[in-house]
Write an enzyme that holds these catalytic residues in place. Structure first.
Site, PDB file in Angstrom:
ATOM      1  N   ALA A  69       0.816  -1.220   0.000  1.00 48.77           N
ATOM      2  CA  ALA A  69       0.000   0.000   0.000  1.00 48.77           C
ATOM      3  C   ALA A  69       0.847   1.266   0.000  1.00 48.77           C
ATOM      4  O   ALA A  69       0.393   2.308  -0.463  1.00 48.77           O
ATOM      5  CB  ALA A  69      -0.948  -0.001   1.186  1.00 48.77           C
ATOM      6  N   THR A  70       2.067   1.187   0.499  1.00 48.70           N
ATOM      7  CA  THR A  70       2.938   2.364   0.417  1.00 48.70           C
ATOM      8  C   THR A  70       3.127   2.739  -1.047  1.00 48.70           C
ATOM      9  O   THR A  70       2.999   3.902  -1.434  1.00 48.70           O
ATOM     10  CB  THR A  70       4.290   2.075   1.092  1.00 48.70           C
ATOM     11  OG1 THR A  70       4.048   1.871   2.487  1.00 48.70           O
ATOM     12  CG2 THR A  70       5.260   3.225   0.908  1.00 48.70           C
ATOM     13  N   ASN A 149      -5.582   3.714  10.799  1.00 49.24           N
ATOM     14  CA  ASN A 149      -4.859   2.549  11.316  1.00 49.24           C
ATOM     15  C   ASN A 149      -4.547   2.644  12.804  1.00 49.24           C
ATOM     16  O   ASN A 149      -4.310   1.636  13.448  1.00 49.24           O
ATOM     17  CB  ASN A 149      -3.569   2.333  10.516  1.00 49.24           C
ATOM     18  CG  ASN A 149      -2.763   3.598  10.363  1.00 49.24           C
ATOM     19  OD1 ASN A 149      -3.260   4.597   9.828  1.00 49.24           O
ATOM     20  ND2 ASN A 149      -1.539   3.583  10.837  1.00 49.24           N
ATOM     21  N   GLN A 177      -7.037  -0.560   5.975  1.00 56.70           N
ATOM     22  CA  GLN A 177      -7.613  -1.062   7.223  1.00 56.70           C
ATOM     23  C   GLN A 177      -9.115  -1.310   7.111  1.00 56.70           C
ATOM     24  O   GLN A 177      -9.746  -1.709   8.090  1.00 56.70           O
ATOM     25  CB  GLN A 177      -7.326  -0.080   8.370  1.00 56.70           C
ATOM     26  CG  GLN A 177      -5.857   0.146   8.656  1.00 56.70           C
ATOM     27  CD  GLN A 177      -5.173  -1.047   9.305  1.00 56.70           C
ATOM     28  OE1 GLN A 177      -5.805  -1.985   9.793  1.00 56.70           O
ATOM     29  NE2 GLN A 177      -3.849  -1.021   9.317  1.00 56.70           N
ATOM     30  N   SER A 197      -3.401  -3.473   0.843  1.00 60.51           N
ATOM     31  CA  SER A 197      -2.171  -4.187   1.175  1.00 60.51           C
ATOM     32  C   SER A 197      -2.521  -5.603   1.599  1.00 60.51           C
ATOM     33  O   SER A 197      -3.428  -5.802   2.409  1.00 60.51           O
ATOM     34  CB  SER A 197      -1.448  -3.473   2.320  1.00 60.51           C
ATOM     35  OG  SER A 197      -0.300  -4.189   2.681  1.00 60.51           O
ATOM     36  N   ALA A 198      -1.795  -6.591   1.076  1.00 61.91           N
ATOM     37  CA  ALA A 198      -2.141  -7.986   1.374  1.00 61.91           C
ATOM     38  C   ALA A 198      -1.886  -8.346   2.833  1.00 61.91           C
ATOM     39  O   ALA A 198      -2.669  -9.060   3.451  1.00 61.91           O
ATOM     40  CB  ALA A 198      -1.337  -8.924   0.463  1.00 61.91           C
ATOM     41  N   HIS A 199      -0.783  -7.829   3.392  1.00 61.55           N
ATOM     42  CA  HIS A 199      -0.406  -8.335   4.722  1.00 61.55           C
ATOM     43  C   HIS A 199      -1.242  -7.758   5.859  1.00 61.55           C
ATOM     44  O   HIS A 199      -1.045  -8.115   7.015  1.00 61.55           O
ATOM     45  CB  HIS A 199       1.095  -8.126   4.980  1.00 61.55           C
ATOM     46  CG  HIS A 199       1.506  -6.714   5.287  1.00 61.55           C
ATOM     47  ND1 HIS A 199       1.769  -6.302   6.567  1.00 61.55           N
ATOM     48  CD2 HIS A 199       1.711  -5.650   4.489  1.00 61.55           C
ATOM     49  CE1 HIS A 199       2.128  -5.018   6.537  1.00 61.55           C
ATOM     50  NE2 HIS A 199       2.110  -4.603   5.286  1.00 61.55           N
ATOM     51  N   THR A 237       8.259  -7.338 -13.113  1.00 66.30           N
ATOM     52  CA  THR A 237       7.769  -8.713 -13.185  1.00 66.30           C
ATOM     53  C   THR A 237       6.837  -8.993 -12.017  1.00 66.30           C
ATOM     54  O   THR A 237       7.156  -8.656 -10.876  1.00 66.30           O
ATOM     55  CB  THR A 237       8.960  -9.690 -13.158  1.00 66.30           C
ATOM     56  OG1 THR A 237       9.758  -9.447 -14.315  1.00 66.30           O
ATOM     57  CG2 THR A 237       8.498 -11.137 -13.147  1.00 66.30           C
ATOM     58  N   CYS A 323       9.606   6.300  21.092  1.00 64.41           N
ATOM     59  CA  CYS A 323      10.379   7.008  22.092  1.00 64.41           C
ATOM     60  C   CYS A 323      11.828   6.569  22.007  1.00 64.41           C
ATOM     61  O   CYS A 323      12.157   5.425  22.214  1.00 64.41           O
ATOM     62  CB  CYS A 323       9.817   6.690  23.456  1.00 64.41           C
ATOM     63  SG  CYS A 323      10.610   7.550  24.784  1.00 64.41           S
TER      64      CYS A 323
HETATM   65  C1  LIG Z   1       0.027  -0.601   6.697  1.00 67.20           C
HETATM   66  C2  LIG Z   1      -0.650   0.554   6.050  1.00 67.20           C
HETATM   67  C3  LIG Z   1      -0.150   1.115   4.871  1.00 67.20           C
HETATM   68  C4  LIG Z   1       1.133   0.638   4.232  1.00 67.20           C
HETATM   69  O1  LIG Z   1       0.984  -0.632   3.703  1.00 67.20           O
HETATM   70  P1  LIG Z   1       2.289  -1.479   3.255  1.00 67.20           P
HETATM   71  O2  LIG Z   1       1.725  -2.536   2.378  1.00 67.20           O
HETATM   72  O3  LIG Z   1       2.854  -2.019   4.510  1.00 67.20           O
HETATM   73  O4  LIG Z   1       3.203  -0.563   2.556  1.00 67.20           O
HETATM   74  C5  LIG Z   1      -0.833   2.167   4.318  1.00 67.20           C
HETATM   75  N1  LIG Z   1      -1.948   2.643   4.887  1.00 67.20           N
HETATM   76  C6  LIG Z   1      -2.464   2.138   6.009  1.00 67.20           C
HETATM   77  C7  LIG Z   1      -3.700   2.702   6.578  1.00 67.20           C
HETATM   78  C8  LIG Z   1      -1.823   1.074   6.644  1.00 67.20           C
HETATM   79  O5  LIG Z   1      -2.313   0.592   7.769  1.00 67.20           O
END
Ligand SMILES: *Cc1c(COP(=O)(O)O)cnc(C)c1O
Length: 512
Positions: A69-70, A149, A177, A197-199, A237, A323
């Site tokens: 997602a980044t 998030n 999210q 984002s898949a993870h 790819t 921190c």
């Molecule tokens: C984790 C997250 C991202 C980034 O996703 P990645 O796949 O880890 O780069 C972007 N937006 C939100 C709201 C997220 O929680």
């Protein structure tokens, strides 16, 4: 180990793993190659594309694969603005967006883009009216996350989308999210660009997608140039195994969405009630109703964030402060909600997931209650500290950890004892030392402290060191403290605080 950090990343779903395995062992083939091996890989990629599209109510050809997602957020924002041209362009977004949105927008802002940064209300919500009021004749894009998030707050993107479409303004939504947690139907909701984002939904790390609407067509300039994959929008790819796992994870998420949401909301409410029943001084960060099921974010009055985190041992949650050394960086999201630095720093985000059980939630609650009560007592709310030494999960020096986790000298010796305080009473660091004199010696010493684990360890160590000494022999420098407790440069201020406290105590004793 109790894992309540599913908003950071989720474990891989077993079905997603199964979908990935053939492409990790045995199968070979570039999905772009024109032969049987390539065709097989292509088929797996297209199957997954259909699965992702299905979860969103989109068409398969509207899904563009990315590395996460980044990248999706970068591609959507930079791609859309670059295509339109930055000259005279205006963008509306919020201060509470994910870093990958905030920093993409900042990058364009430094190149001349005009930006309206919306401030959320105290519950973290951005309203439709607020967005509409910020629009200008040359607004090219609105970027707003569906679900935050950190707080779990749900923004009214479904109500906003048609209002932006009427005005011909592109709408990008970071739905990381929301996907798999809330129903999403892009066939009815006129969002133009949407990041996934898949993870974050039980797929593998390192793969994501950007939904790019076909009708009306959202136009983007590519940010990666190369072989012209993904309709020219994203060269590179395709990682067949990642994509196959992502698709399968979306299928499972869609199937389970309703049932899982209800279960997690109940567990989340139980956790919140349990903590609120026992602990006074809690603040909910986020919206009480408009939030996703799995996320609970609370600030804890009267405890310091780093010590709170260190006390949680085997409980994996996220905290509202990164921190380190001299700079404390409380969450910018919680700051935007109006939380002060202390409360933003002393916050925990619990994010529950598919594997979370009721027993784990109860154990997590008990762990947090014990930590908060202990730290509040050490900070001066009472004596006698019961402590179960948790795990040194953050790698504090052994001497610091020993003193922090078993503070036998945390107490209030009352008015008869000589008392000295160092640090700023309102600040992030406070150390109080007390000594009871008997026959010209310190018979008993005690400390109270508010600060990071090193501060508390300094207090504990000093109280032990003071006992048995004569008032005239209290010579101890910050350097001695650093040696005794193996304190590094990053925590030098904690040793200085200890030195100050000893000097202050000496002064008080000479007056007494
Ligand atoms: C984790 C997250 C991202 C980034 O996703 P990645 O796949 O880890 O780069 C972007 N937006 C939100 C709201 C997220 O929680």
């Amino acid at each position: 180990m109790i894992y309540l950090d599913h908003a950071a990343t989720t474990p891989l779903d077993p079905a997603a793993l199964q979908a990935m395995l053939p492409w990790l062992q045995g199968e070979v083939g570039n999905p772009a190659s024109d032969h049987a091996w390539g065709h097989a890989a292509r088929a797996a990629v297209e199957r997954a594309r259909g699965q992702v599209a299905e979860l969103l109510g989109a068409q398969p050809e509207e899904i563009v694969w990315t590395s996460g997602a980044t990248e999706s957020n970068n591609l959507a924002i930079k791609g859309a603005l670059e295509f339109r041209g930055l000259r005279g362009a205006h963008l509306v977004t919020a201060r509470t967006e994910h870093k990958s949105v905030v920093d993409s927008v900042r990058q364009l802002e430094s190149q001349g883009l005009r930006v309206s940064w919306l401030k959320p209300d105290a519950q973290g919500l951005i309203t439709v009216e607020q967005v509409l009021a910020a629009l200008a004749p040359d607004t090219a894009l609105v970027s707003l996350m569906w679900v935050n998030n950190e707080t779990g707050t749900i923004n009214p993107v479904e109500a906003l989308a048609p209002r932006l479409r009427e005005r011909g303004i592109l709408f990008h939504v970071d739905a990381v999210q929301a996907a798999g947690k809330l129903p999403i139907d892009l066939s009815r909701t006129p969002i133009d660009l949407l990041s996934l984002s898949a993870h974050k939904l039980y797929g593998p790390q390192g793969v994501g997608a950007l939904f790019v609407r076909k009708r009306p067509r959202a136009r983007l300039s590519p940010q990666l140039h190369g072989g012209g994959h993904e309709q020219g929008m994203r060269s590179g790819t395709l990682p067949t195994h990642q994509i196959a796992g992502f698709g399968e994870a979306c299928r499972v998420a869609g199937e389970r969405l309703a049932e899982e949401g209800a279960r997690l909301a109940a567990l989340r409410d139980h956790l919140q009630q349990r903590l609120q029943q026992v602990l006074p001084g809690l603040h909910l960060n986020g919206h009480p109703q408009d939030r996703v099921p799995g996320i609970l974010n609370l600030s804890f009055e009267g405890v310091e964030g780093e010590s709170l985190r260190a006390s949680l041992g085997d409980l994996a949650v996220s905290s509202g402060s990164a921190c380190s050394s001299a700079t404390r960086e409380p969450s910018y999201v919680l700051r935007a909600l109006g939380r002060d630095d202390e409360l933003a720093g002393a916050s925990l985000r619990f994010s529950l997931g598919r594997g979370t059980t009721a027993a784990e939630v109860d154990r997590a609650a008990a762990r947090v209650i014990e930590a908060v009560e202990t730290l509040r007592r050490i900070a001066g709310a009472g004596s006698a500290v019961p402590v179960t030494p948790p795990v040194n999960a953050h790698g504090y020096p052994a001497a610091v950890w020993a003193a922090f986790s078993r503070p036998v000298h945390a107490a209030d010796l009352g008015e008869a004892a000589v008392t000295a305080t160092a640090g700023s009473p309102a600040g992030a660091l406070r150390l109080r030392l007390q000594a009871q004199l008997q026959g010209g010696r310190i018979a008993r010493a005690a400390f109270q402290a508010y600060g990071c684990p090193v501060t508390l360890a300094v207090g504990e160590w000093l109280a032990g060191w003071l006992e048995g000494r004569r008032p005239g022999e209290l010579h101890l420098s910050a350097a001695d403290l650093r040696t005794a407790l193996e304190i590094g440069d990053d925590k030098a201020q904690c040793a200085l605080l200890g030195e100050d406290a000893v000097l202050a105590l000496e002064r008080q004793m000479s007056l007494a």
